[in-house]
Design a protein around this motif. Sequence first.
Motif, short mmCIF file in Angstrom:
data_model
loop_
_atom_site.label_atom_id
_atom_site.label_comp_id
_atom_site.label_asym_id
_atom_site.label_seq_id
_atom_site.Cartn_x
_atom_site.Cartn_y
_atom_site.Cartn_z
N GLU A 18 0.82 -1.22 0.00
CA GLU A 18 0.00 0.00 0.00
C GLU A 18 0.85 1.26 0.00
O GLU A 18 0.39 2.32 -0.42
CB GLU A 18 -0.93 0.01 1.21
N GLN A 19 2.09 1.14 0.49
CA GLN A 19 3.00 2.28 0.48
C GLN A 19 3.76 2.41 -0.83
O GLN A 19 4.57 3.32 -1.01
CB GLN A 19 4.00 2.17 1.64
N GLY A 20 3.51 1.47 -1.75
CA GLY A 20 4.12 1.53 -3.07
C GLY A 20 5.47 0.86 -3.17
O GLY A 20 6.19 1.05 -4.16
N TYR A 21 5.83 0.05 -2.16
CA TYR A 21 7.13 -0.62 -2.18
C TYR A 21 6.96 -2.09 -2.56
O TYR A 21 6.07 -2.77 -2.07
CB TYR A 21 7.81 -0.53 -0.80
N THR A 22 7.85 -2.57 -3.41
CA THR A 22 7.83 -3.98 -3.79
C THR A 22 9.17 -4.66 -3.53
O THR A 22 9.22 -5.84 -3.21
CB THR A 22 7.48 -4.13 -5.28
N SER A 23 10.26 -3.90 -3.67
CA SER A 23 11.60 -4.47 -3.50
C SER A 23 12.29 -3.85 -2.29
O SER A 23 12.25 -2.63 -2.10
CB SER A 23 12.46 -4.22 -4.75
N PRO A 24 12.95 -4.66 -1.47
CA PRO A 24 13.66 -4.13 -0.30
C PRO A 24 14.93 -3.40 -0.70
O PRO A 24 15.54 -3.70 -1.73
CB PRO A 24 13.98 -5.39 0.51
N THR A 25 15.33 -2.43 0.10
CA THR A 25 16.60 -1.77 -0.08
C THR A 25 17.71 -2.70 0.40
O THR A 25 17.44 -3.70 1.08
CB THR A 25 16.66 -0.46 0.73
N PRO A 26 18.98 -2.41 0.08
CA PRO A 26 20.06 -3.30 0.52
C PRO A 26 20.10 -3.56 2.02
O PRO A 26 20.31 -4.68 2.46
CB PRO A 26 21.32 -2.56 0.05
N ILE A 27 19.87 -2.52 2.83
CA ILE A 27 19.91 -2.72 4.28
C ILE A 27 18.76 -3.61 4.73
O ILE A 27 18.90 -4.41 5.67
CB ILE A 27 19.88 -1.36 5.03
N GLN A 28 17.62 -3.52 4.05
CA GLN A 28 16.49 -4.38 4.38
C GLN A 28 16.72 -5.81 3.92
O GLN A 28 16.44 -6.76 4.65
CB GLN A 28 15.21 -3.81 3.76
N ALA A 29 17.25 -5.96 2.71
CA ALA A 29 17.48 -7.30 2.17
C ALA A 29 18.49 -8.08 3.00
O ALA A 29 18.37 -9.30 3.16
CB ALA A 29 17.96 -7.20 0.72
N GLN A 30 19.49 -7.38 3.56
CA GLN A 30 20.50 -8.06 4.36
C GLN A 30 20.11 -8.16 5.84
O GLN A 30 20.42 -9.14 6.51
CB GLN A 30 21.83 -7.31 4.26
N GLY A 31 19.43 -7.12 6.34
CA GLY A 31 19.13 -7.07 7.76
C GLY A 31 17.93 -7.90 8.19
O GLY A 31 17.94 -8.51 9.26
N ILE A 32 16.87 -7.94 7.37
CA ILE A 32 15.64 -8.63 7.75
C ILE A 32 15.88 -10.13 8.02
O ILE A 32 15.46 -10.65 9.06
CB ILE A 32 14.54 -8.41 6.70
N PRO A 33 16.58 -10.87 7.13
CA PRO A 33 16.83 -12.29 7.43
C PRO A 33 17.65 -12.49 8.70
O PRO A 33 17.41 -13.44 9.46
CB PRO A 33 17.60 -12.77 6.20
N ALA A 34 18.60 -11.58 8.97
CA ALA A 34 19.42 -11.70 10.17
C ALA A 34 18.58 -11.54 11.42
O ALA A 34 18.73 -12.29 12.40
CB ALA A 34 20.54 -10.66 10.15
N VAL A 35 17.66 -10.57 11.42
CA VAL A 35 16.79 -10.35 12.58
C VAL A 35 15.85 -11.53 12.77
O VAL A 35 15.65 -12.00 13.89
CB VAL A 35 16.00 -9.03 12.43
#
Length: 457
Positions: A18-35
């Motif tokens: 709904e916020q218009g986002y489909t792809s994660p940024t680099p910090i999100q792509a690397q950080g989310i799996p770690a968390v």
Amino acid sequence: MQFTDLALAEPIVKAIAEQGYTSPTPIQAQGIPAVLSGRDLLAAAQTGTGKTAGFTLPILQKLLDAPKGVKPNQARVLVLTPTRELAAQVQDNVATYSKYTKIRSEVVFGGVKINPQMQRLRRGVDILVATPGRLLDLHNQNAIHFDQLDTLILDEADRMLDMGFINDIRKIMRLLPKKRQNLMFSATFSDKIRALAKTIVENPVEVSVTPKNTTAKKVRQSIIAVDKKQKINLLIDLLAKEKWHQVLVFSRTKHGANKIAKQLSDADIPAAAIHGNKSQGARTRALADFKSNDIQVLVATDIAARGIDIDQLPHVINFDLPNVAENYVHRIGRTARAGSDGDALSFVSIDEIDLLADIQNFIGEPIERLDYPGFAPSKPLPELKLNLKPKKIKKPKKPKQASTDSKAAPKQKKKPANKSASAKKAKTTANSKPKRQNRKPSDQKKSPIKRPSQSPN
């Protein structure tokens, strides 16, 4: 990679879409799996790269994966931020991405009455966003406890240290359960941040998506040399001719911010000031009016800058250069966010030449100079060389004296050895000044807006 590839629940993915986002940024792509793996995280990313969603999204997922009732005056997740504005911004993100869940969140900070905050905490919350001082006040009044705390997040940890919150952070650490997940987010991995991290995170995953001391690539940086007394007239003339609709102006002092806002208002340019001496209500209204374009110019000090997060903010102006070079990077990071372009323009008077040199040395490159008709300074700014740190030159070793156990050289013991020619040469080298590298900024005259087209790097 898509957000759907990150093992996030459908309610969270729906809110993201709904916020218009489909792809994660680099910090999100690397950080989310770690968390999500349960590991501690030490993450560095430039401002505007999606750090807030980088910890908000996986924390929401973990709460959905392990739902449990929260006792009164308890919180499962604690997010510490340095400023009120940043705390409010984080809470907005949490509320946005948790809208299709039953996860409860609250935000607490100083500058407003404490009793309403105490009442909201009675039911307990899943996520509590707080500034350190107000959190300790609430704990001292038995309004919040941490027996159920699973996760601690330090957002903008570097800024917390800059603002002197280290003692409050240490007090808070002593109140928290020892067994917990810890996430630290910072703009840089300075030595101080690493020292703090050793006392908080354990065997962390390290994520860094920005080189040290760099500025956002999509920010077009430039300076205009101008006499100090002419800065306000230059600002008014620039705003009138360029018709910029949304401009964030940085002042070095609170008094200066108030003065600039008043002078702009007197010139029929809608403006407001935001700084630490303003009441929280005034700060909130000013920021809301700026985001909605009800005011054209928001004048801020560094202490209020970290919570100003506007995706399409096109222009940042440094009316005064900051005393600390690192703050320049944070200031101009308010523009060119979420992949957009932005302009960062600095007004520089002759008395700020040392500050300009510090900034250019810090970011490792000269800043383009522009000429603005009618405002040439009475004394031109001198050309500056980048002062790259020279290699340390070893001092020459002192000549060895004869051993006291030797019978063959008793005379050398009484008479000191003469300095050799090589030692004298080394001493001369050690006392000489290191050569500096010279990188000339562009001599080409340009207007602040019309720039030659450049090919992408």
